[in-house]
Design an enzyme around this catalytic site. Structure first.
Site, PDB file in Angstrom:
ATOM      1  N   LYS A  15       0.829  -1.222  -0.055  1.00 62.50           N
ATOM      2  CA  LYS A  15       0.285  -0.286  -0.348  1.00 62.50           C
ATOM      3  C   LYS A  15       1.149   0.882  -0.070  1.00 62.50           C
ATOM      4  O   LYS A  15       0.058   2.140  -1.094  1.00 62.50           O
ATOM      5  CB  LYS A  15      -1.056  -0.262   1.402  1.00 62.50           C
ATOM      6  CG  LYS A  15      -0.389   0.223   2.703  1.00 62.50           C
ATOM      7  CD  LYS A  15      -1.751  -0.531   3.487  1.00 62.50           C
ATOM      8  CE  LYS A  15      -1.135  -0.616   5.390  1.00 62.50           C
ATOM      9  NZ  LYS A  15       0.437  -2.025   5.078  1.00 62.50           N
ATOM     10  N   ARG A  90      -7.187   2.445  10.584  1.00 57.93           N
ATOM     11  CA  ARG A  90      -6.932   0.683  10.831  1.00 57.93           C
ATOM     12  C   ARG A  90      -7.326   0.673  11.991  1.00 57.93           C
ATOM     13  O   ARG A  90      -7.415  -0.883  12.443  1.00 57.93           O
ATOM     14  CB  ARG A  90      -5.233   0.702  11.698  1.00 57.93           C
ATOM     15  CG  ARG A  90      -4.150   0.671  10.484  1.00 57.93           C
ATOM     16  CD  ARG A  90      -2.875   0.688  11.484  1.00 57.93           C
ATOM     17  NE  ARG A  90      -1.887   0.091  11.130  1.00 57.93           N
ATOM     18  CZ  ARG A  90      -1.065   0.232  10.113  1.00 57.93           C
ATOM     19  NH1 ARG A  90      -1.284   1.150   9.511  1.00 57.93           N
ATOM     20  NH2 ARG A  90      -0.123  -0.974   9.730  1.00 57.93           N
ATOM     21  N   ARG A 129      12.558  -7.544   2.861  1.00 55.57           N
ATOM     22  CA  ARG A 129      12.686  -5.955   2.619  1.00 55.57           C
ATOM     23  C   ARG A 129      14.295  -5.350   3.101  1.00 55.57           C
ATOM     24  O   ARG A 129      14.142  -5.278   4.662  1.00 55.57           O
ATOM     25  CB  ARG A 129      11.510  -5.261   3.222  1.00 55.57           C
ATOM     26  CG  ARG A 129      11.339  -3.835   3.413  1.00 55.57           C
ATOM     27  CD  ARG A 129       9.945  -2.880   3.408  1.00 55.57           C
ATOM     28  NE  ARG A 129       9.808  -2.629   5.016  1.00 55.57           N
ATOM     29  CZ  ARG A 129       8.058  -2.737   5.166  1.00 55.57           C
ATOM     30  NH1 ARG A 129       7.952  -1.692   4.435  1.00 55.57           N
ATOM     31  NH2 ARG A 129       7.633  -3.182   6.250  1.00 55.57           N
ATOM     32  N   ARG A 156      13.717  -2.902   8.896  1.00 56.60           N
ATOM     33  CA  ARG A 156      13.235  -1.551   9.368  1.00 56.60           C
ATOM     34  C   ARG A 156      12.974  -2.812  10.674  1.00 56.60           C
ATOM     35  O   ARG A 156      12.644  -3.529  10.479  1.00 56.60           O
ATOM     36  CB  ARG A 156      11.708  -1.903   8.807  1.00 56.60           C
ATOM     37  CG  ARG A 156      11.088  -0.476   9.028  1.00 56.60           C
ATOM     38  CD  ARG A 156       9.652  -0.037   8.065  1.00 56.60           C
ATOM     39  NE  ARG A 156       8.562  -0.599   8.738  1.00 56.60           N
ATOM     40  CZ  ARG A 156       7.340  -0.682   8.409  1.00 56.60           C
ATOM     41  NH1 ARG A 156       7.295   0.420   6.830  1.00 56.60           N
ATOM     42  NH2 ARG A 156       6.169  -0.888   8.562  1.00 56.60           N
ATOM     43  N   ARG A 167       1.942  -8.451  13.823  1.00 53.84           N
ATOM     44  CA  ARG A 167       1.913  -7.498  12.723  1.00 53.84           C
ATOM     45  C   ARG A 167       0.485  -7.700  12.251  1.00 53.84           C
ATOM     46  O   ARG A 167      -0.838  -7.104  11.639  1.00 53.84           O
ATOM     47  CB  ARG A 167       2.572  -6.509  12.104  1.00 53.84           C
ATOM     48  CG  ARG A 167       3.293  -5.409  13.123  1.00 53.84           C
ATOM     49  CD  ARG A 167       4.516  -5.435  12.202  1.00 53.84           C
ATOM     50  NE  ARG A 167       4.193  -4.735  10.596  1.00 53.84           N
ATOM     51  CZ  ARG A 167       5.206  -4.467   9.932  1.00 53.84           C
ATOM     52  NH1 ARG A 167       6.156  -5.213   9.652  1.00 53.84           N
ATOM     53  NH2 ARG A 167       5.195  -4.024   8.518  1.00 53.84           N
TER      54      ARG A 167
HETATM   55  P1  AP5 Z   1       5.282  -1.721   1.331  1.00 53.60           P
HETATM   56  O1  AP5 Z   1       4.779  -1.025  -0.107  1.00 53.60           O
HETATM   57  O2  AP5 Z   1       5.774  -1.105   1.956  1.00 53.60           O
HETATM   58  O3  AP5 Z   1       3.947  -2.722   1.594  1.00 53.60           O
HETATM   59  P2  AP5 Z   1       2.801  -1.846   2.712  1.00 53.60           P
HETATM   60  O4  AP5 Z   1       1.457  -2.911   2.645  1.00 53.60           O
HETATM   61  O5  AP5 Z   1       2.652  -0.066   3.218  1.00 53.60           O
HETATM   62  O6  AP5 Z   1       3.437  -2.679   4.834  1.00 53.60           O
HETATM   63  P3  AP5 Z   1       4.047  -1.397   5.706  1.00 53.60           P
HETATM   64  O7  AP5 Z   1       5.197  -2.634   6.633  1.00 53.60           O
HETATM   65  O8  AP5 Z   1       5.155  -0.608   5.564  1.00 53.60           O
HETATM   66  O9  AP5 Z   1       2.546  -1.554   6.376  1.00 53.60           O
HETATM   67  P4  AP5 Z   1       2.573  -1.594   7.357  1.00 53.60           P
HETATM   68  O10 AP5 Z   1       0.950  -1.574   7.499  1.00 53.60           O
HETATM   69  O11 AP5 Z   1       2.715  -2.809   8.655  1.00 53.60           O
HETATM   70  O12 AP5 Z   1       3.251  -0.164   8.132  1.00 53.60           O
HETATM   71  P5  AP5 Z   1       2.821   0.991   8.670  1.00 53.60           P
HETATM   72  O13 AP5 Z   1       4.056   2.280   8.503  1.00 53.60           O
HETATM   73  O14 AP5 Z   1       1.501   1.623   8.114  1.00 53.60           O
HETATM   74  O15 AP5 Z   1       5.921  -2.911   0.862  1.00 53.60           O
HETATM   75  C1  AP5 Z   1       6.166  -4.074   1.766  1.00 53.60           C
HETATM   76  C2  AP5 Z   1       7.420  -4.496   0.718  1.00 53.60           C
HETATM   77  O16 AP5 Z   1       7.111  -5.027  -0.585  1.00 53.60           O
HETATM   78  C3  AP5 Z   1       8.655  -3.390  -0.123  1.00 53.60           C
HETATM   79  O17 AP5 Z   1      10.742  -4.007  -0.058  1.00 53.60           O
HETATM   80  C4  AP5 Z   1       8.088  -3.646  -1.118  1.00 53.60           C
HETATM   81  O18 AP5 Z   1       8.904  -3.206  -2.500  1.00 53.60           O
HETATM   82  C5  AP5 Z   1       6.838  -5.124  -1.845  1.00 53.60           C
HETATM   83  N1  AP5 Z   1       6.743  -5.142  -2.502  1.00 53.60           N
HETATM   84  C6  AP5 Z   1       5.806  -3.678  -3.079  1.00 53.60           C
HETATM   85  N2  AP5 Z   1       4.485  -4.253  -4.179  1.00 53.60           N
HETATM   86  C7  AP5 Z   1       5.247  -5.358  -4.575  1.00 53.60           C
HETATM   87  C8  AP5 Z   1       4.318  -6.361  -5.306  1.00 53.60           C
HETATM   88  N3  AP5 Z   1       3.399  -5.807  -5.989  1.00 53.60           N
HETATM   89  N4  AP5 Z   1       5.245  -6.907  -5.366  1.00 53.60           N
HETATM   90  C9  AP5 Z   1       6.050  -7.684  -4.992  1.00 53.60           C
HETATM   91  N5  AP5 Z   1       6.893  -6.218  -3.975  1.00 53.60           N
HETATM   92  C10 AP5 Z   1       6.115  -5.795  -3.711  1.00 53.60           C
HETATM   93  O19 AP5 Z   1       2.792   0.929  10.376  1.00 53.60           O
HETATM   94  C11 AP5 Z   1       3.151   0.941  11.455  1.00 53.60           C
HETATM   95  C12 AP5 Z   1       3.790   0.653  12.676  1.00 53.60           C
HETATM   96  O20 AP5 Z   1       3.410   2.372  13.084  1.00 53.60           O
HETATM   97  C13 AP5 Z   1       2.107   0.023  13.405  1.00 53.60           C
HETATM   98  O21 AP5 Z   1       2.701  -1.409  13.415  1.00 53.60           O
HETATM   99  C14 AP5 Z   1       1.734   0.436  13.966  1.00 53.60           C
HETATM  100  O22 AP5 Z   1       1.878   0.176  15.434  1.00 53.60           O
HETATM  101  C15 AP5 Z   1       1.908   1.940  13.393  1.00 53.60           C
HETATM  102  N6  AP5 Z   1       0.943   2.827  13.312  1.00 53.60           N
HETATM  103  C16 AP5 Z   1       0.845   2.703  12.209  1.00 53.60           C
HETATM  104  N7  AP5 Z   1       0.001   3.532  11.817  1.00 53.60           N
HETATM  105  C17 AP5 Z   1      -1.369   4.061  12.588  1.00 53.60           C
HETATM  106  C18 AP5 Z   1      -2.560   3.819  12.562  1.00 53.60           C
HETATM  107  N8  AP5 Z   1      -3.807   3.970  11.581  1.00 53.60           N
HETATM  108  N9  AP5 Z   1      -3.137   3.201  13.844  1.00 53.60           N
HETATM  109  C19 AP5 Z   1      -2.442   3.191  15.155  1.00 53.60           C
HETATM  110  N10 AP5 Z   1      -0.969   2.674  14.666  1.00 53.60           N
HETATM  111  C20 AP5 Z   1      -0.455   3.186  13.798  1.00 53.60           C
END
Ligand code: AP5
Length: 231
Positions: A15, A90, A129, A156, A167
């Site tokens: 995403k 979320r 990643r 990360r 997660r």
């Molecule tokens: P990537 O694009 O980074 O995937 P993503 O879905 O964004 O995954 P994240 O791990 O960043 O999401 P998350 O929801 O766990 O983390 P967030 O930062 O929001 O792609 C992942 C990998 O796959 C990359 O290496 C990419 O190159 C590869 N890839 C992408 N597309 C591909 C494809 N089509 N084919 C193959 N490879 C591909 O949240 C982190 C933490 O912050 C949470 O755990 C929580 O503690 C906190 N937090 C954030 N937002 C909230 C909220 N709203 N409420 C409460 N806590 C929150």
């Protein structure tokens, strides 16, 4: 009326990748709560430093903190033409708060894209990643340093295998109900995120344009009931 997009999906679904690209191509701000928290940690912002304890365990930060961050960000004028949300909402509480903010803005519709990827592929992606230790950008496959700033690549903090499983569990428990909250709206779409990134991008663009055209204006309190387009 702005183009307001929510990119949803489990950890590792891509995403962030799609939100970055779409926002850049359409000249919209990308609003990632994860990125904002990680930037806050780097700047030693006390709220973000406190949130880091939860993030490192794969747990969600409390709704009050996150909603306040998003409310402040959406108050900035660059969001007037629209925005792309990544990682928010979320929880159902966050989704309801966002509807309230949209009503206050007199805005709509929210286009919701659910990026669907099987769990084993999510685990594989997050296990391999690397991100830039300096600017936080996802590293391109095969690169040894960050293509954006030349920074060193690191794992990360929350991509540790045990934390990834946590997660995914929390996603099922807290975030899957958000999909049900949105699913009945005519502006909800699900995309196959297990395809190559370029194909996902083409599908996402088509779905967003189609949903925005069909969505119309969301009236306060309205819950859309028409069936989502099957993909
Ligand atoms: P990537 O694009 O980074 O995937 P993503 O879905 O964004 O995954 P994240 O791990 O960043 O999401 P998350 O929801 O766990 O983390 P967030 O930062 O929001 O792609 C992942 C990998 O796959 C990359 O290496 C990419 O190159 C590869 N890839 C992408 N597309 C591909 C494809 N089509 N084919 C193959 N490879 C591909 O949240 C982190 C933490 O912050 C949470 O755990 C929580 O503690 C906190 N937090 C954030 N937002 C909230 C909220 N709203 N409420 C409460 N806590 C929150």
């Amino acid at each position: 009326m702005g183009l307001n997009v929510i990119m949803m999906g489990p950890p590792g679904a891509g995403k962030g990748t799609q939100a970055d690209r779409f926002a850049r191509e359409r000249g919209l701000p990308k609003i990632s709560t994860g990125d904002m928290l990680r930037e806050g940690i780097k700047e030693q912002n006390p709220v973000a430093v406190e949130a880091k304890k939860l993030m490192d365990r794969g747990e969600l930060v409390d709704d009050g903190t996150i909603i306040a961050i998003v409310r402040d960000r959406l108050a900035k004028p660059d969001t007037r033409p629209g925005f792309v949300l990544d990682g928010f909402p979320r929880t159902v509480g966050q989704a309801a708060a966002l509807d309230g903010l949209m009503d206050e803005r007199g805005e709509g519709p929210l286009v919701v894209i659910d990026v669907v990827v099987p769990d084993q592929e999510l685990v594989r992606r997050l296990g391999s990643r690397r991100i830039c230790g300096h600017c936080g950008t996802n590293a391109d496959v095969g690169k040894l340093v960050c293509v954006k700033c030349g920074g060193e690549l690191v794992v990360r903090a929350d991509d540790d295998s045990q934390v990834v499983l946590e997660r995914l569990k929390i996603y099922e428990r807290a975030t899957r109900p958000v999909l049900e909250y949105y699913r009945a709206r005519s502006t909800f779409r699900a995309v196959n995120g297990a395809q190559a990134p370029e194909q996902v991008a083409r599908d996402v663009d088509r779905m967003i344009d189609d949903a925005a055209a069909s969505g119309g204006r969301r009236i306060a309190g309205e819950r859309r009931v028409s069936a989502p387009v099957a993909e």
